[in-house]
Motif scaffolding. Sequence first.
Motif, PDB file in Angstrom:
ATOM      1  N   HIS A 112       2.034   6.225  -7.073  1.00 22.29           N
ATOM      2  CA  HIS A 112       0.866   6.341  -7.938  1.00 22.29           C
ATOM      3  C   HIS A 112      -0.351   6.895  -7.216  1.00 22.29           C
ATOM      4  O   HIS A 112      -1.051   7.774  -7.708  1.00 22.29           O
ATOM      5  N   GLY A 113      -0.601   6.372  -6.030  1.00 18.97           N
ATOM      6  CA  GLY A 113      -1.836   6.691  -5.335  1.00 18.97           C
ATOM      7  C   GLY A 113      -2.952   5.770  -5.795  1.00 18.97           C
ATOM      8  O   GLY A 113      -2.794   4.994  -6.739  1.00 18.97           O
ATOM      9  N   GLY A 114      -4.071   5.824  -5.103  1.00 25.50           N
ATOM     10  CA  GLY A 114      -5.202   4.990  -5.490  1.00 25.50           C
ATOM     11  C   GLY A 114      -5.062   3.573  -4.992  1.00 25.50           C
ATOM     12  O   GLY A 114      -4.484   3.311  -3.935  1.00 25.50           O
ATOM     13  N   SER A 115      -5.579   2.645  -5.784  1.00 34.75           N
ATOM     14  CA  SER A 115      -5.686   1.254  -5.365  1.00 34.75           C
ATOM     15  C   SER A 115      -4.374   0.498  -5.539  1.00 34.75           C
ATOM     16  O   SER A 115      -3.794   0.478  -6.641  1.00 34.75           O
ATOM     17  N   ALA A 116      -3.916  -0.150  -4.482  1.00 31.14           N
ATOM     18  CA  ALA A 116      -2.712  -0.980  -4.571  1.00 31.14           C
ATOM     19  C   ALA A 116      -2.945  -2.145  -5.520  1.00 31.14           C
ATOM     20  O   ALA A 116      -2.059  -2.520  -6.307  1.00 31.14           O
ATOM     21  N   ARG A 117      -4.151  -2.689  -5.467  1.00 31.59           N
ATOM     22  CA  ARG A 117      -4.469  -3.823  -6.332  1.00 31.59           C
ATOM     23  C   ARG A 117      -4.337  -3.436  -7.816  1.00 31.59           C
ATOM     24  O   ARG A 117      -3.689  -4.121  -8.605  1.00 31.59           O
ATOM     25  N   ALA A 118      -4.911  -2.268  -8.176  1.00 31.39           N
ATOM     26  CA  ALA A 118      -4.873  -1.830  -9.573  1.00 31.39           C
ATOM     27  C   ALA A 118      -3.462  -1.445  -9.994  1.00 31.39           C
ATOM     28  O   ALA A 118      -3.020  -1.766 -11.112  1.00 31.39           O
TER      29      ALA A 118
ATOM     30  N   PRO B  73       4.309 -17.782  -2.607  1.00 31.08           N
ATOM     31  CA  PRO B  73       5.760 -17.556  -2.770  1.00 31.08           C
ATOM     32  C   PRO B  73       6.129 -16.911  -4.098  1.00 31.08           C
ATOM     33  O   PRO B  73       6.996 -16.026  -4.143  1.00 31.08           O
ATOM     34  N   ASP B  74       5.479 -17.327  -5.194  1.00 30.92           N
ATOM     35  CA  ASP B  74       5.813 -16.755  -6.502  1.00 30.92           C
ATOM     36  C   ASP B  74       5.428 -15.270  -6.565  1.00 30.92           C
ATOM     37  O   ASP B  74       6.174 -14.443  -7.100  1.00 30.92           O
ATOM     38  N   ALA B  75       4.265 -14.941  -6.032  1.00 29.58           N
ATOM     39  CA  ALA B  75       3.832 -13.542  -6.034  1.00 29.58           C
ATOM     40  C   ALA B  75       4.743 -12.692  -5.158  1.00 29.58           C
ATOM     41  O   ALA B  75       5.087 -11.556  -5.514  1.00 29.58           O
ATOM     42  N   LEU B  76       5.145 -13.230  -4.021  1.00 27.46           N
ATOM     43  CA  LEU B  76       6.044 -12.478  -3.130  1.00 27.46           C
ATOM     44  C   LEU B  76       7.403 -12.266  -3.800  1.00 27.46           C
ATOM     45  O   LEU B  76       8.004 -11.184  -3.684  1.00 27.46           O
ATOM     46  N   ALA B  77       7.881 -13.275  -4.525  1.00 27.58           N
ATOM     47  CA  ALA B  77       9.164 -13.145  -5.221  1.00 27.58           C
ATOM     48  C   ALA B  77       9.071 -12.085  -6.323  1.00 27.58           C
ATOM     49  O   ALA B  77       9.992 -11.276  -6.507  1.00 27.58           O
ATOM     50  N   ALA B  78       7.949 -12.064  -7.044  1.00 29.00           N
ATOM     51  CA  ALA B  78       7.758 -11.053  -8.088  1.00 29.00           C
ATOM     52  C   ALA B  78       7.692  -9.658  -7.480  1.00 29.00           C
ATOM     53  O   ALA B  78       8.242  -8.697  -8.032  1.00 29.00           O
ATOM     54  N   PHE B  79       7.040  -9.548  -6.337  1.00 25.38           N
ATOM     55  CA  PHE B  79       6.940  -8.260  -5.657  1.00 25.38           C
ATOM     56  C   PHE B  79       8.314  -7.819  -5.147  1.00 25.38           C
ATOM     57  O   PHE B  79       8.659  -6.631  -5.198  1.00 25.38           O
ATOM     58  N   ALA B  80       9.105  -8.759  -4.678  1.00 29.60           N
ATOM     59  CA  ALA B  80      10.466  -8.441  -4.239  1.00 29.60           C
ATOM     60  C   ALA B  80      11.294  -7.924  -5.414  1.00 29.60           C
ATOM     61  O   ALA B  80      12.047  -6.949  -5.286  1.00 29.60           O
ATOM     62  N   ASP B  81      11.163  -8.550  -6.584  1.00 31.44           N
ATOM     63  CA  ASP B  81      11.874  -8.080  -7.782  1.00 31.44           C
ATOM     64  C   ASP B  81      11.462  -6.656  -8.136  1.00 31.44           C
ATOM     65  O   ASP B  81      12.288  -5.813  -8.485  1.00 31.44           O
TER      66      ASP B  81
ATOM     67  N   ALA C 233       0.837  -1.207   0.000  1.00 33.37           N
ATOM     68  CA  ALA C 233       0.000   0.000   0.000  1.00 33.37           C
ATOM     69  C   ALA C 233       0.869   1.254   0.000  1.00 33.37           C
ATOM     70  O   ALA C 233       0.552   2.248  -0.670  1.00 33.37           O
ATOM     71  N   ARG C 234       1.990   1.222   0.733  1.00 38.22           N
ATOM     72  CA  ARG C 234       2.864   2.407   0.777  1.00 38.22           C
ATOM     73  C   ARG C 234       3.579   2.605  -0.558  1.00 38.22           C
ATOM     74  O   ARG C 234       3.801   3.741  -0.997  1.00 38.22           O
ATOM     75  N   VAL C 235       3.991   1.504  -1.180  1.00 40.72           N
ATOM     76  CA  VAL C 235       4.616   1.606  -2.503  1.00 40.72           C
ATOM     77  C   VAL C 235       3.658   2.286  -3.469  1.00 40.72           C
ATOM     78  O   VAL C 235       4.032   3.182  -4.233  1.00 40.72           O
ATOM     79  N   THR C 236       2.413   1.886  -3.398  1.00 42.19           N
ATOM     80  CA  THR C 236       1.399   2.485  -4.262  1.00 42.19           C
ATOM     81  C   THR C 236       1.194   3.959  -3.927  1.00 42.19           C
ATOM     82  O   THR C 236       1.126   4.813  -4.828  1.00 42.19           O
TER      83      THR C 236
ATOM     84  N   LEU D  80      -0.524  -2.509  -8.824  1.00 41.00           N
ATOM     85  CA  LEU D  80       0.355  -3.674  -8.999  1.00 41.00           C
ATOM     86  C   LEU D  80      -0.059  -4.494 -10.214  1.00 41.00           C
ATOM     87  O   LEU D  80       0.788  -5.066 -10.906  1.00 41.00           O
ATOM     88  N   ARG D  81      -1.361  -4.551 -10.482  1.00 42.58           N
ATOM     89  CA  ARG D  81      -1.815  -5.292 -11.661  1.00 42.58           C
ATOM     90  C   ARG D  81      -1.238  -4.672 -12.931  1.00 42.58           C
ATOM     91  O   ARG D  81      -0.824  -5.380 -13.850  1.00 42.58           O
ATOM     92  N   CYS D  82      -1.181  -3.341 -12.970  1.00 40.22           N
ATOM     93  CA  CYS D  82      -0.602  -2.657 -14.141  1.00 40.22           C
ATOM     94  C   CYS D  82       0.871  -3.020 -14.326  1.00 40.22           C
ATOM     95  O   CYS D  82       1.388  -2.998 -15.455  1.00 40.22           O
ATOM     96  N   LEU D  83       1.530  -3.357 -13.235  1.00 37.50           N
ATOM     97  CA  LEU D  83       2.958  -3.697 -13.294  1.00 37.50           C
ATOM     98  C   LEU D  83       3.175  -5.208 -13.395  1.00 37.50           C
ATOM     99  O   LEU D  83       4.310  -5.687 -13.284  1.00 37.50           O
ATOM    100  N   GLY D  84       2.099  -5.950 -13.550  1.00 38.35           N
ATOM    101  CA  GLY D  84       2.224  -7.386 -13.768  1.00 38.35           C
ATOM    102  C   GLY D  84       2.340  -8.207 -12.510  1.00 38.35           C
ATOM    103  O   GLY D  84       2.753  -9.378 -12.554  1.00 38.35           O
ATOM    104  N   VAL D  85       1.987  -7.626 -11.363  1.00 35.22           N
ATOM    105  CA  VAL D  85       2.055  -8.364 -10.094  1.00 35.22           C
ATOM    106  C   VAL D  85       0.644  -8.474  -9.525  1.00 35.22           C
ATOM    107  O   VAL D  85      -0.029  -7.458  -9.325  1.00 35.22           O
ATOM    108  N   ALA D  86       0.218  -9.683  -9.270  1.00 30.87           N
ATOM    109  CA  ALA D  86      -1.131  -9.900  -8.723  1.00 30.87           C
ATOM    110  C   ALA D  86      -1.150  -9.609  -7.226  1.00 30.87           C
ATOM    111  O   ALA D  86      -0.260 -10.043  -6.490  1.00 30.87           O
ATOM    112  N   TYR D  87      -2.169  -8.871  -6.781  1.00 29.28           N
ATOM    113  CA  TYR D  87      -2.227  -8.436  -5.380  1.00 29.28           C
ATOM    114  C   TYR D  87      -2.766  -9.523  -4.456  1.00 29.28           C
ATOM    115  O   TYR D  87      -2.206  -9.764  -3.369  1.00 29.28           O
ATOM    116  N   ALA D  88      -3.838 -10.197  -4.881  1.00 33.38           N
ATOM    117  CA  ALA D  88      -4.464 -11.193  -3.999  1.00 33.38           C
ATOM    118  C   ALA D  88      -3.481 -12.282  -3.567  1.00 33.38           C
ATOM    119  O   ALA D  88      -3.463 -12.672  -2.393  1.00 33.38           O
TER     120      ALA D  88
END
Length: 358
Positions: free
Chosen positions: A28-34, A51-59, A21-24, A36-44
């Motif tokens: 950018h502001g607004g929805s963290a879900r939206a 583990p795969d989503a966390l690794a992508a977020f770490a990258d 949420a802070r990165v967003t 991250l989705r624009c950047l190719g990382v799924a929020y849910a």
Amino acid sequence: MSTLLPFLPLMPEESVTSYAARVTALHHGGSARAFLRCLGVAYAPIVAGDPDALAAFADLTAVPADDIARAALTARGHIHCFRGELVQQKMLRCAQTHICPRCLAADIATSTLPTTAAVYGRMIWQFRPIRACPHHHVLLEPIGEAGHGDNAHDFARTIASTLSTIDDRATSAQPVERSAAEAYLVARFSNTPTPSPLLDAMPWYAAARTCEAVGIVALHVANVERRALSEVARREAANHGFHIVHGGEASVRSFLDDLRGRQKTWKPEYHGSRTPYGSLQVFLTFPRPDPGYAPLRRIVHEHALQHIPFGPGDRVVGFPSIVDGFTRSRRQLSRPGSIPSASAKFRSRKGSSHRMPR
Ligand SMILES: [Zn+2]
């Protein structure tokens, strides 16, 4: 994958959802879900600790993957895992966000970031058995429901409407005594846990519930309904119960003797019922005996066999009582599935069954 600039550090004790949420909020502001989705990382999947989503977020954020993983809560059905400790779903505050206003006031005072990116949610605020800030010793405060959809788990958006009053909240926050129970539970998430042999043999959720259940029975009438007590009363009870259980098996037996002493008169209809253990027996057996509580259940069961008359077919803390005397009960204890073998099975799994790799 591209990396976001400027780099935003993950803060100590921060949850990965707060960080997202802070990165967003910073970029950018607004929805963290939206965002991250624009950047190719799924929020849910990040919320679920995949583990795969966390690794992508770490990258994406350039935060070390191990640090991101340690900040995540991993969902396993109704059981969640944080840093190797198991927490029941019902122990999570979920959308009912709680904060320490003094922590957030300090975040703002010590950061050069925009306010919504400066304040962050601590993971331990999500756990119901933690009712006060371990740093400022004030009660955690609810800030209302976060709602669902895009706002769920989005700390920056949830806290936004509260930030204008955070200084007032910090001033009026309710101070409380330190709780050894909470300190023990928080320390289990760290690399330097506080040793407590009986509680250490239980999963985190069972240790938390054991402290509260023992304390409630010790401080209140045996059959008190815990939900009838205030959060402050339950916190005090948990601290009282911690000291009893932390004292080891002899301390627990002394507590059980005290409960038995309260039973001034024995009535046949009470044999094998909730008395004298009261809600403690319900806690240990409802809806079914949980192996997580085996260390306490073994002590209560053995105490009952030694001191309470039972009839044929009676059960205590979920296990058969004696049929024709204590000698026979001792033979029963050696049978497969009886208390010693059940607790032995639990002990044999200790270190692996109720803790996940950190
Ligand atoms: Zn605080």
